[in-house]
Design an enzyme around this catalytic site. Structure first.
Site, PDB file in Angstrom:
ATOM      1  CB  SER A   1      -1.009  -0.054   1.095  1.00 18.91           C
ATOM      2  OG  SER A   1      -1.502   1.315   1.386  1.00 18.91           O
ATOM      3  NE  ARG A   2       3.235   2.032  -5.902  1.00 19.37           N
ATOM      4  CZ  ARG A   2       2.434   1.562  -6.600  1.00 19.37           C
ATOM      5  NH1 ARG A   2       1.257   1.450  -6.752  1.00 19.37           N
ATOM      6  NH2 ARG A   2       2.928   0.287  -7.069  1.00 19.37           N
ATOM      7  CB  VAL A   3      -2.051   5.425   1.456  1.00 17.28           C
ATOM      8  CG1 VAL A   3      -2.286   6.049   2.825  1.00 17.28           C
ATOM      9  CG2 VAL A   3      -2.400   5.787   0.461  1.00 17.28           C
TER      10      VAL A   3
END
Length: 521
Positions: free
Chosen positions: A364-366
């Site tokens: 997850s790039r968040v």
């Protein structure tokens, strides 16, 4: 007795006062040829790209190819009654779908027509299916989570409100189950859900609706159904229609979640349309703009800033792979558009790991921005531990002698893997996830037999609810673990481990009990 000219003029004036006629301007053309859901039309000189065209018997189409001497249009719905020479009119408007709270709890097709025999949908609001995505200035950083209720996802691959998280995997690896679990877990969380079924058979869509109904999730959910038996044009516009319904809530400053199941079938439908429209094929016979097909859809997911309402639209697209090949054309396209992917592997699924999450490839790039502080404190290095465990487990089957540290890591990894297993349609609340995973990551399960880990988990949750309910309430309220809460949680784990018959624990005073913990008999 004759009638005077004055009287006649008075009557005419009176009639003209009451006369009300609106001027309608429309280009009119004729169908030259029709077949495979495509109509070739001559005479529409001023048609716009993407304009809605009106065919006989309340049939509509979408102008997609504007050529020098004709217009090619896809027909939305049944076209068996259309013939050469039939009249076609421009409407001057783009394709729109009905939106509003009235659609909640309903099953509709991509044009907003109800399919559930519950009567007409009484809403006058509409939004265009194609819109420009919100600009960077109007957006806000993703900072609040969409709790899926799935322990493996909420801890290691968190999803934030306004994020686009791809769910990717082969057939029958549990992709739809993750979407349904996430929708079911939104009860009471003020998150409106839109489930878009693309190219599925009618029985599968009926099962999805029945599952959501049984779990009380239809009250805040809209199902947009473009079944496999529907035309390619309906399957093509279905995700855009679902997105428009979600944008209605976004514009009101509310939160919405759009699940696209799945975009592979939409790409197939678009390829079929493009080839019948005589557009030049490219790689794997897809048209050259197939990347734009998905990017313009997924870019509409956003978290808006307070000046623009503060709402959010989260996108969970699904992509189906063939033989675990994530490097194919459509998967790589969508991976590059989204903010991370949840990769489900058929080997893990067949091996009994449910959800069949591959921790090494999933991301997850968040990240931690989409987690509560309590979850960040607990999850910590869980992802790294599990990735190392998978590597060690593959290596250890060939090794006859292992050092104590490696053996310890393998033992804990096996228990953490077992702890992350979860039955479908049974999402776990945040406080229970935090309590259970804290016990696992801190080594409190190291001496519990692997086969009994899920039994331990069920017993521990029951113990907390019945005897230490204050701990769960405090975690829910604070969303963080302070020293006092950690002490109470440790003591509760210790007490339960003695009751469960786990060896090697010292008695600890339990602040939640009000008296020293009793030894298990």
């Amino acid at each position: 007795m004759g009638i005077s000219t004055k009287e006649i003029s008075e009557v005419i004036k009176e009639r003209l006062k009451d006369f009300d006629a609106s001027l309608v301007s429309a280009d009119v053309g004729r169908i030259v040829a029709v077949g495979d859901g495509i109509a070739q039309i001559y005479g529409l000189q001023n048609a716009m790209a993407g304009e809605l065209l009106e065919f006989p018997r309340e049939t509509y189409g979408l102008a997609l190819n504007l050529e020098e001497d004709q217009v090619r249009s896809v027909i939305l719905g049944d076209f068996g009654h259309l013939h050469e020479g039939d009249e076609v009119k421009t409407t001057g408007r783009l394709l729109e779908v009905p939106v509003g709270d009235e659609l909640l709890g309903r099953i509709v097709n991509p044009l907003g027509i109800p399919l559930d025999d519950k009567g007409p949908i009484k809403t006058s609001k509409t939004l265009p299916v194609e819109r420009i995505a919100p600009g960077v200035i109007t957006r806000k950083r993703v900072d609040s989570p969409v709790q899926t209720g799935i322990k493996a996802i909420d801890t290691m691959i968190p999803i934030g409100r306004g994020q686009r998280e791809l769910i990717i995997g082969d057939r029958f690896t549990g992709k739809t189950t993750i979407l349904l679990d996430t929708i079911i877990n939104q009860k009471g969380k003020n998150l409106f859900c839109i489930y878009v079924a693309i190219g599925q058979n009618a029985a599968s869509i009926a099962r999805v609706a029945a599952t959501l109904e049984e779990n009380g999730a239809m009250d805040y959910t809209i199902i947009v159904a473009a079944a496999a038996s529907d035309s390619a044009s309906l399957q093509y516009i279905a995700p855009y229609a679902g997105c428009a319904m979600g944008e209605y809530f976004l514009e009101k400053g509310q939160e919405a979640l759009c699940c696209y199941d799945d975009l592979t079938k939409q790409a197939w439908a678009y390829r079929e349309l493009s080839l019948t429209l005589r557009r030049p094929p490219g790689r794997e016979a897809y048209p050259g703009d197939v990347f734009y097909l998905h990017s313009r859809l997924l870019e509409r997911a956003a978290k808006m800033n307070e000046a623009h309402g503060g709402g959010s639209l989260t996108a969970l697209p699904v992509i189906e792979t063939q033989a675990n090949d994530v490097s194919a054309f459509i998967p790589t396209n969508v991976i590059s558009i989204t903010d991370g992917q949840i990769y489900l592997q058929s080997d893990l699924f067949n091996g009994g790991q449910r959800p069949a999450l591959n921790v090494g490839i999933s991301v997850s790039r968040v990240g931690g921005d989409a987690q509560t502080k309590a979850m960040r404190q607990v999850a910590g290095k869980l992802r790294l531990d599990l990735a190392q465990y998978r590597e060690l487990a593959a290596f250890a089957q060939f090794a006859s002698d292992l050092d104590s540290q490696t053996r310890s890591q393998l033992e804990r990894g096996a228990r953490l893997t077992e702890l992350l297993k979860q039955d479908k349609y049974q999402p776990v609340p945040l406080a229970e996830q935090v309590a259970v995973l804290y016990a696992g990551t801190q080594g409190h399960l190291d001496k519990v037999a692997v086969a009994r880990v899920r039994e331990w988990e069920a017993g521990f949750v029951r113990f907390l609810k019945s005897e230490r309910a204050g701990i769960l309430e405090e975690i829910d309220k604070q969303k963080a673990l302070d020293d006092n809460l950690l002490a109470r949680l440790n003591a509760a784990i210790s007490t339960f481990n003695h009751q469960f018959g786990v060896e090697g624990y010292q008695d600890q005073p339990d602040p939640g009990a009000g008296s020293p913990a009793k030894k298990a008999s």
